[in-house]
Design an enzyme around this catalytic site. Structure first.
Site, short mmCIF file in Angstrom:
data_model
loop_
_atom_site.label_atom_id
_atom_site.label_comp_id
_atom_site.label_asym_id
_atom_site.label_seq_id
_atom_site.Cartn_x
_atom_site.Cartn_y
_atom_site.Cartn_z
N GLY A 16 0.77 -1.20 -0.16
CA GLY A 16 0.03 0.09 0.07
C GLY A 16 0.96 1.17 -0.14
N GLY A 18 1.64 3.17 -2.38
CA GLY A 18 1.52 4.25 -3.41
C GLY A 18 0.69 5.42 -2.82
N SER A 145 -6.14 -0.89 13.11
CA SER A 145 -6.84 0.06 13.23
C SER A 145 -7.23 0.76 14.53
CB SER A 145 -8.28 0.23 12.19
OG SER A 145 -8.76 1.46 12.29
N TYR A 158 -15.28 -4.46 8.16
CA TYR A 158 -14.01 -3.87 8.18
C TYR A 158 -13.22 -4.09 9.50
CZ TYR A 158 -10.42 -0.13 8.17
OH TYR A 158 -9.25 0.49 8.40
P1 NAD Z 1 -5.21 4.70 0.98
O1 NAD Z 1 -6.09 4.32 0.34
O2 NAD Z 1 -4.78 6.18 0.93
O3 NAD Z 1 -3.82 3.64 0.69
C1 NAD Z 1 -4.06 2.20 0.55
C2 NAD Z 1 -2.98 1.74 -0.53
O4 NAD Z 1 -3.22 0.33 -0.46
C3 NAD Z 1 -3.06 2.28 -1.73
O5 NAD Z 1 -1.77 2.58 -2.32
C4 NAD Z 1 -3.63 1.06 -2.68
O6 NAD Z 1 -3.32 1.05 -4.04
C5 NAD Z 1 -3.30 -0.17 -1.59
N1 NAD Z 1 -3.97 -1.31 -2.06
C6 NAD Z 1 -5.32 -1.46 -1.65
N2 NAD Z 1 -5.72 -2.68 -1.95
C7 NAD Z 1 -4.68 -3.11 -2.55
C8 NAD Z 1 -4.41 -4.55 -2.81
N3 NAD Z 1 -5.30 -5.74 -2.94
N4 NAD Z 1 -3.06 -4.94 -3.21
C9 NAD Z 1 -2.08 -4.23 -3.06
N5 NAD Z 1 -2.07 -2.88 -2.92
C10 NAD Z 1 -3.73 -2.52 -2.37
O7 NAD Z 1 -5.36 4.19 2.38
P2 NAD Z 1 -4.78 4.34 3.80
O8 NAD Z 1 -5.66 5.23 4.65
O9 NAD Z 1 -3.32 4.85 3.83
O10 NAD Z 1 -4.75 3.09 4.26
C11 NAD Z 1 -3.66 2.21 4.70
C12 NAD Z 1 -3.84 1.37 5.71
O11 NAD Z 1 -4.32 1.93 7.05
C13 NAD Z 1 -5.16 0.44 5.55
O12 NAD Z 1 -4.70 -0.94 6.07
C14 NAD Z 1 -6.16 1.18 6.38
O13 NAD Z 1 -7.40 0.15 6.82
C15 NAD Z 1 -5.51 1.62 7.65
N6 NAD Z 1 -5.96 2.78 8.29
C16 NAD Z 1 -6.32 4.01 7.63
C17 NAD Z 1 -7.10 4.84 8.65
C18 NAD Z 1 -7.58 6.05 8.01
O14 NAD Z 1 -8.19 7.01 8.69
N7 NAD Z 1 -6.92 6.71 6.92
C19 NAD Z 1 -7.19 4.87 10.07
C20 NAD Z 1 -6.92 3.31 10.61
C21 NAD Z 1 -6.28 2.31 9.66
#
Ligand code: NAD
Length: 271
Positions: A16, A18, A145, A158
């Site tokens: 993830g 990117g 999370s 989720y």
């Molecule tokens: P984001 O959407 O900005 O980034 C997610 C990344 O994961 C992207 O680069 C996407 O291309 C990649 N991705 C998604 N599915 C994929 C797959 N099947 N194979 C390969 N790559 C894949 O999201 P984020 O907010 O940075 O989330 C990152 C992590 O943090 C996640 O696990 C999310 O559940 C967790 N999280 C986020 C938050 C929040 O508030 N943003 C809070 C708690 C936990």
């Protein structure tokens, strides 16, 4: 000119990478001189994350892969080891969030959510163990999370995946400790990333919901991706050499602090 790679050189694989939290971890580790394999869905985000990391002078490998496919995960680890050398650090982070009322959560939504967040995280964790165990060293951080610890309407699928990630973290830490490999989780609170911002798309009043979200955080604001990345970088580093099998909650105090003040106590009064 040939580049000599030190045996102490750290090589991190980040899923993830990117976007959002994964990209921020990549940039923090790059600033510390760590070589990087950036694993993500294909697209311009991956190119731009790689360019930002390369500007720190580290070696960067871009790998477009789907973590819900165990073969693609295995290939990503093999490519990284072949091109960058032994993987020392893994941030097992890629995930998706599908928000839906329980009664409207279709079999497809449930399966998709589990395939990426739980199965995908398992495949990455298993592959990390496979490459690290023979070398008896390594550190892994799984992104869980705050919703692994608390429930929220609309997030039944989720939260099932994030609770599972915390449980996997503890069991993997127990199993891999004797090999000198540490496994921890980070539990981010609301973080300003494309995933979080997309959840406002369907909101009737996005700015009111945003304000309500921030008001429930003791620090009064949501996190930046870099603030979460620094917690991840700590857990991956030798500074956390005695930390394994646990979670670092980086939620601005939302889970630990009562959301309203005590009656009759003005905590802002100076003493
Ligand atoms: P984001 O959407 O900005 O980034 C997610 C990344 O994961 C992207 O680069 C996407 O291309 C990649 N991705 C998604 N599915 C994929 C797959 N099947 N194979 C390969 N790559 C894949 O999201 P984020 O907010 O940075 O989330 C990152 C992590 O943090 C996640 O696990 C999310 O559940 C967790 N999280 C986020 C938050 C929040 O508030 N943003 C809070 C708690 C936990």
């Amino acid at each position: 000119m040939t580049t000599t790679i030190s045996s102490n050189q750290r090589v991190a694989l980040i899923t993830g990478a990117g976007s959002g939290i994964g990209r921020a971890t990549a940039e923090v580790l790059a600033s510390q001189g760590v070589d990087l394999a950036l694993v993500s869905r294909p697209g311009p985000d991956l190119d731009s994350a790689a360019a930002a990391c390369q500007s720190h002078g580290v070696r960067v490998l871009k790998i477009a892969a789907d973590i819900s496919d165990s073969g693609e995960v295995r290939a990503a680890f093999a490519k990284t080891e072949a091109e960058l050398g032994p993987i020392t650090d893994v941030h097992n982070n890629a995930g998706i969030s599908v928000v839906a009322p329980l009664v409207d959560t279709s079999d497809d939504v449930w399966s998709t959510q589990l395939a990426t967040n739980l199965s995908g995280s398992f495949y990455v964790l298993r592959e990390a163990a496979r490459v690290m165990v023979p070398r008896k060293r390594g550190a892994i951080v799984n992104t869980a999370s705050e919703l692994a610890l608390q429930g929220q309407a609309g997030y039944v699928a989720y939260t099932a995946t994030k609770g599972g990630i915390l449980s996997m973290t503890r069991s993997a830490a127990a199993e891999l400790a004797s090999w000198g490999i540490r496994v921890n989780a980070v539990c981010p609170g609301t973080t300003r990333t494309p995933m979080f911002l997309a959840e406002f798309d369907g909101a009737a009043d996005p700015s009111a919901e945003f304000a309500e979200n921030e008001a429930s955080v003791a620090l009064g604001r949501i996190a930046t991706p870099t603030e979460i990345a620094k917690a991840v970088a700590f857990l991956l580093s030798d500074d956390a050499s005695y930390v394994t099998g646990t979670q670092l909650i980086a939620d601005g105090g939302r889970s630990g602090c009562f959301p309203v003040g005590s009656i009759g106590v003005d905590a802002t009064t100076s003493v």
